[in-house]
Design an enzyme around this catalytic site. Structure first.
Site, mmCIF file in Angstrom:
data_model
loop_
_atom_site.group_PDB
_atom_site.id
_atom_site.type_symbol
_atom_site.label_atom_id
_atom_site.label_comp_id
_atom_site.label_asym_id
_atom_site.label_seq_id
_atom_site.Cartn_x
_atom_site.Cartn_y
_atom_site.Cartn_z
ATOM 1 N N GLY A 1 -0.225 -1.789 6.384
ATOM 2 C CA GLY A 1 -0.263 -3.200 7.132
ATOM 3 C C GLY A 1 -1.643 -3.911 7.276
ATOM 4 C CB SER B 1 -8.708 -1.459 2.308
ATOM 5 O OG SER B 1 -7.527 -0.768 2.970
ATOM 6 C CG ASP B 2 -6.112 0.218 6.721
ATOM 7 O OD1 ASP B 2 -5.896 -0.952 5.883
ATOM 8 O OD2 ASP B 2 -5.499 1.076 6.706
ATOM 9 C CB THR C 1 -0.934 -0.069 1.284
ATOM 10 O OG1 THR C 1 -1.780 -0.982 1.151
ATOM 11 C CG2 THR C 1 -1.673 1.237 1.714
ATOM 12 N N GLY D 1 -5.337 -4.413 7.554
ATOM 13 C CA GLY D 1 -6.097 -3.276 7.748
ATOM 14 C C GLY D 1 -7.044 -3.801 8.850
ATOM 15 N NE ARG E 1 -9.391 -6.609 4.271
ATOM 16 C CZ ARG E 1 -8.367 -5.779 4.301
ATOM 17 N NH1 ARG E 1 -7.926 -5.057 2.885
ATOM 18 N NH2 ARG E 1 -7.756 -5.422 5.100
HETATM 19 N N1 ASP Z 1 -3.921 -1.712 4.866
HETATM 20 C C1 ASP Z 1 -4.055 -2.455 3.621
HETATM 21 C C2 ASP Z 1 -5.363 -3.255 3.799
HETATM 22 O O1 ASP Z 1 -5.523 -3.909 4.682
HETATM 23 C C3 ASP Z 1 -2.974 -3.329 3.065
HETATM 24 C C4 ASP Z 1 -1.496 -2.697 3.294
HETATM 25 O O2 ASP Z 1 -1.227 -1.591 3.948
HETATM 26 O O3 ASP Z 1 -0.672 -3.204 2.545
HETATM 27 O O4 ASP Z 1 -6.118 -3.131 2.655
#
Ligand code: ASP
Length: 308
Positions: free
Chosen positions: A218, A198-199, A168, A220, A196
């Site tokens: 990271g 994401s954050d 990300t 989410g 789903r």
């Molecule tokens: N935060 C992102 C998610 O969970 C993934 C990432 O940060 O790589 O969608």
């Protein structure tokens, strides 16, 4: 005011799947330089953050825009948000497909009454804006998905994500007027269920006020459970230094075995980062020099730019 910028290209356990240390360093530092030039030229925080997100989305090494990971059904669905610190306004899109730069929709939505759109609504907006259809799929991502498909997705989600998914992107800037903005864009965790969320398009993963701005990366679900970005910003608003806010938030997260990283800036120009995974792919320009976090020790680390 001296502008500042910090960006990330994700967090995880290894730089190998992203091309190795020097390749990642080159990509991140080159993009930091381009964003910094815009800030010196007088760009506002929001526009510089959107510009940076677009550059990172276009870099196939990272899991956002072109190079996004595939979900369980083999499709790419991307999410992105922008938050303007001065107006304290978040805009974003969730699970959008077939466009090149999800952050462009977030930029457009900044001034709309309906500011966060999900799949069908985001697709409709892309059509209205006549954004060209773009397939963000790369050979590498397809190959990773096919490999997993062979094993019928038997490996745990965390293991899969650690090896390929994470990456990300995020951009946090302070402009010459002293205004902050944050932008985050993602292809998601990789191999997730359809639908789903994401954050990255939530205040948990991307948040800014007049006082501080944060972008997270990271797992989410962990970021959402800690409400990490807004948690750090609120701590700074209530009197913590940026470093203290990172430190307390990451210590708390460590007790709950969270798996993520974050970058941030405050209105005085302090640049900070934190992580509780092995690697955080972040780089920054503090006005004097460009540096990165690629060779930090593994495990829990928080730091500010002045400490190198
Ligand atoms: N935060 C992102 C998610 O969970 C993934 C990432 O940060 O790589 O969608």
């Amino acid at each position: 005011m001296q502008p500042k910028v910090i960006i990330h290209g994700g967090a995880g356990y290894s730089l190998q799947d992203k091309g190795g240390l020097e390749a990642v360093r080159g990509s991140l530092r080159g993009i930091v330089q381009q964003i910094y030039a815009r800030l010196l030229h007088g760009d506002g925080a929001l526009s510089a953050a959107a510009f940076g997100c677009r550059l990172l989305e276009d870099e196939p090494r990272f899991n956002a825009g072109t190079g996004s990971v595939l979900q369980a059904d083999g499709q790419i669905r991307m999410s992105a948000s922008l938050m303007d610190g001065q107006s304290q306004r978040l805009s974003g899109v969730i699970n959008v497909s077939r466009i090149k730069n999800p952050v462009d929709l977030a930029t457009w939505l900044q001034t709309c009454p309906d500011r966060v759109l999900s799949d069908a609504g985001a697709a409709e907006l892309a059509r209205e804006l006549q954004l060209p259809i773009h397939n963000p799929l790369t050979e590498l991502r397809l190959g990773e998905w096919m490999e997993e498909r062979k094993g019928n997705f038997q490996r745990s989600m965390a293991g899969v994500v650690a090896e390929s998914g994470r990456g990300t992107i995020g951009v946090v800037v302070l402009d010459q007027q002293g205004h902050l903005a944050a932008g985050t864009s993602t292809g998601g965790k990789g191999f997730e269920r359809i639908g789903r969320v994401s954050d990255s398009a939530m205040p948990a993963g991307n948040y800014a006020s007049e006082i501080a701005a944060i972008s997270c990366t990271g797992i989410g679900e962990d970021i959402i459970d800690e409400s990490l970005a807004s948690r750090i910003v609120i701590r700074v608003t209530d009197g913590f230094s940026l470093l203290e806010a990172f430190d307390k938030s990451f210590q708390e997260a460590a007790k709950r075995q969270r798996d993520f990283g974050a970058i941030g800036l405050d209105h005085q120009g302090e640049i900070a980062w934190g992580k509780n995974c092995d690697v955080l792919l972040a780089a920054y320009h503090d006005g004097d020099r460009i540096d990165d976090t690629l060779e930090l020790p593994t495990g829990l680390q928080v730091g500010v730019a002045s400490q190198g």
